[in-house]
Design a protein around this motif. Structure first.
Motif, mmCIF file in Angstrom:
data_model
loop_
_atom_site.group_PDB
_atom_site.id
_atom_site.type_symbol
_atom_site.label_atom_id
_atom_site.label_comp_id
_atom_site.label_asym_id
_atom_site.label_seq_id
_atom_site.Cartn_x
_atom_site.Cartn_y
_atom_site.Cartn_z
ATOM 1 N N ASN A 12 -9.481 -5.618 -3.658
ATOM 2 C CA ASN A 12 -8.840 -5.415 -2.109
ATOM 3 C C ASN A 12 -10.240 -4.668 -1.645
ATOM 4 O O ASN A 12 -10.749 -3.454 -2.062
ATOM 5 C CB ASN A 12 -7.780 -3.895 -2.084
ATOM 6 C CG ASN A 12 -7.081 -4.709 -0.779
ATOM 7 O OD1 ASN A 12 -7.405 -4.922 0.405
ATOM 8 N ND2 ASN A 12 -5.758 -4.280 -0.347
ATOM 9 N N ASN A 34 -7.007 3.772 6.435
ATOM 10 C CA ASN A 34 -6.380 5.151 7.151
ATOM 11 C C ASN A 34 -6.468 5.656 7.175
ATOM 12 O O ASN A 34 -7.412 6.367 7.318
ATOM 13 C CB ASN A 34 -5.648 5.172 5.483
ATOM 14 C CG ASN A 34 -4.071 6.178 6.103
ATOM 15 O OD1 ASN A 34 -3.205 5.403 6.052
ATOM 16 N ND2 ASN A 34 -4.391 7.375 5.646
ATOM 17 N N LEU A 41 0.427 -0.861 -0.199
ATOM 18 C CA LEU A 41 -0.116 0.190 0.068
ATOM 19 C C LEU A 41 1.039 1.310 -0.155
ATOM 20 O O LEU A 41 1.560 1.742 0.948
ATOM 21 C CB LEU A 41 -0.974 -0.140 1.217
ATOM 22 C CG LEU A 41 -1.994 1.758 1.536
ATOM 23 C CD1 LEU A 41 -3.420 1.176 0.333
ATOM 24 C CD2 LEU A 41 -2.153 0.902 2.943
ATOM 25 N N SER A 67 -12.966 5.923 -3.796
ATOM 26 C CA SER A 67 -11.976 6.633 -2.378
ATOM 27 C C SER A 67 -13.277 7.217 -1.258
ATOM 28 O O SER A 67 -13.507 8.134 -1.753
ATOM 29 C CB SER A 67 -10.342 6.897 -2.357
ATOM 30 O OG SER A 67 -9.904 6.130 -3.081
ATOM 31 N N ASP A 122 -10.727 -1.610 -4.410
ATOM 32 C CA ASP A 122 -9.385 -1.623 -5.347
ATOM 33 C C ASP A 122 -9.544 -2.984 -6.207
ATOM 34 O O ASP A 122 -9.499 -3.546 -5.396
ATOM 35 C CB ASP A 122 -8.238 -1.034 -4.477
ATOM 36 C CG ASP A 122 -7.289 0.076 -5.126
ATOM 37 O OD1 ASP A 122 -7.614 -0.316 -6.509
ATOM 38 O OD2 ASP A 122 -6.265 0.041 -4.348
ATOM 39 N N ASN A 152 -4.830 -8.379 0.897
ATOM 40 C CA ASN A 152 -5.278 -7.730 -0.209
ATOM 41 C C ASN A 152 -5.294 -9.514 -1.474
ATOM 42 O O ASN A 152 -4.855 -10.226 0.032
ATOM 43 C CB ASN A 152 -3.765 -7.372 -1.079
ATOM 44 C CG ASN A 152 -3.234 -6.849 -2.391
ATOM 45 O OD1 ASN A 152 -4.673 -7.009 -2.712
ATOM 46 N ND2 ASN A 152 -2.569 -7.099 -2.723
ATOM 47 N N ILE A 210 -12.237 -3.581 0.786
ATOM 48 C CA ILE A 210 -11.517 -2.445 1.167
ATOM 49 C C ILE A 210 -10.091 -1.695 2.459
ATOM 50 O O ILE A 210 -9.755 -2.791 2.954
ATOM 51 C CB ILE A 210 -13.104 -2.317 2.518
ATOM 52 C CG1 ILE A 210 -12.558 -0.729 3.649
ATOM 53 C CG2 ILE A 210 -13.144 -3.255 3.477
ATOM 54 C CD1 ILE A 210 -14.201 -0.717 4.693
ATOM 55 N N GLU A 211 -9.279 -0.872 2.162
ATOM 56 C CA GLU A 211 -8.488 -0.484 2.598
ATOM 57 C C GLU A 211 -9.167 0.880 3.930
ATOM 58 O O GLU A 211 -9.251 1.674 3.820
ATOM 59 C CB GLU A 211 -7.426 0.430 1.814
ATOM 60 C CG GLU A 211 -6.964 -1.435 0.662
ATOM 61 C CD GLU A 211 -6.433 -0.232 -0.791
ATOM 62 O OE1 GLU A 211 -6.905 0.646 -1.369
ATOM 63 O OE2 GLU A 211 -6.479 -1.731 -1.725
ATOM 64 N N ASN A 215 -5.625 -3.875 5.098
ATOM 65 C CA ASN A 215 -5.774 -4.249 3.884
ATOM 66 C C ASN A 215 -5.586 -5.357 3.576
ATOM 67 O O ASN A 215 -5.020 -5.841 4.598
ATOM 68 C CB ASN A 215 -5.442 -2.801 3.176
ATOM 69 C CG ASN A 215 -3.926 -3.437 2.148
ATOM 70 O OD1 ASN A 215 -4.368 -4.284 1.579
ATOM 71 N ND2 ASN A 215 -3.377 -2.783 2.778
ATOM 72 N N ALA A 252 -11.109 5.965 3.255
ATOM 73 C CA ALA A 252 -10.924 4.054 3.116
ATOM 74 C C ALA A 252 -11.290 4.520 1.307
ATOM 75 O O ALA A 252 -11.470 4.856 0.432
ATOM 76 C CB ALA A 252 -12.348 3.838 3.548
#
Length: 296
Positions: free
Chosen positions: A181, A186, A10, A235, A215, A168, A183-184, A166, A211
């Motif tokens: 992915n 941060n 990431l 995003s 992705d 992956n 949901i990521e 996240n 978020a």
């Protein structure tokens, strides 16, 4: 041939609002990411980005890192593996006369760990009709303050700690491959430096939770050394617990991964992203993102 040497890291940072808001971090997946690397080996990785934001703002930067892949993971076999890395970004962004510092800067020195597990072990040669594999890889990063108090240019607003997480995934069936992915997340803490606001007060702004959803980079292996397909990501920046207004961006565009230089330990991936949706407080942009991995 597989992309087993590539890692789902990431690191693609998106400089979206450099005068009043912090540098935003978002991910770009590439076809083939999410699989383990060379067991017990080192790699050098670079992730260059060029972004043009309407009408006349441009940002160019890259993150760089050495990465180490363990021989095995919890199973004691090559079915799982850990990756560790140290990363940071340097770049330039237009300031258009805005006060607060140079357009050049650095951002997000970070440490990361990723765990790879091969859920579905293939029993056929890669790319054959019967080939099936599925990898999953939880990833955690911690980014450190860049020490800058400027309010314009690359690295503005990045003087805080942030944490990313996240999970992956990579699935390949025959010649179709997809990295996804769901949901990521941060979370950026409060800035270490104060910034003056309109009434003269000094405030330490907090980035809060951002978020990225869906992705995804997937495509078809058109040749033994080439995947072609599409990339997509949606995003929400400054989504929760932030001092900044929420911003939303949906992007999509062509994607590729080329491993014709595999005999030299070199792998190249890229996406061209076009905004198909932005919230009213975010201008549309076009970006080119790449991943260049060299096994040592």
């Amino acid at each position: 041939m597989t992309l087993r040497c590539l890692s789902g890291i990431l690191t693609s940072l998106s400089a979206l609002a450099l005068v009043s808001a912090p540098l935003q971090a978002s991910a770009d997946e590439f076809i083939g990411f999410g699989q383990a690397g060379v067991p017990g080996g080192w790699a050098l990785e670079a992730f260059p980005v060029f972004q043009h934001t309407s009408p006349n703002s441009n940002t160019i930067y890259s993150s760089f890192n050495p990465a180490y892949f363990t021989e095995t993971g919890f199973t004691g076999t090559h079915r799982d593996q850990f990756e560790f890395w140290l990363n940071g970004s340097v770049g330039y962004s237009n300031t258009h006369g805005a006060p607060g510092g140079s357009g050049f800067g650095g951002a997000y020195p970070n440490l990361g760990i990723e765990y790879y597990y091969n859920v579905l072990v293939p029993d056929q040669p890669p790319g054959s009709p019967g080939y099936k594999t599925f990898w999953t890889s939880p990833t955690f990063t911690i980014a450190f303050p860049n020490g800058s108090s400027k309010t314009a240019g690359f690295g503005a607003g990045a003087n805080q700690y942030s944490f990313g997480f996240n999970v992956n995934n990579y699935l390949q069936i025959g010649r179709w491959g997809i990295t996804f992915n769901p949901i990521e997340l941060n979370y950026a803490t409060r800035n270490l430096n104060e910034t003056a606001i309109a009434d003269g007060q000094m405030v330490k702004f907090k980035g809060g939770l951002s978020a990225t959803f869906m992705d995804v980079a997937g495509g078809y292996q058109v040749r033994d050394d080439l995947f072609l397909g599409l990339h997509h990501a949606y995003s929400i920046y400054s989504w929760k617990g932030s001092d900044f207004p929420e911003m939303r961006e949906g992007k999509i565009g062509p994607s590729f991964t080329y491993f014709g230089f595999a005999k030299y330990g070199l792998y190249v991936s890229g996406n061209v992203n076009f905004d198909y949706y932005t919230s009213s407080n975010l201008k549309k942009s076009v970006s080119v993102t790449m991943a260049i991995v060299k096994n040592l």
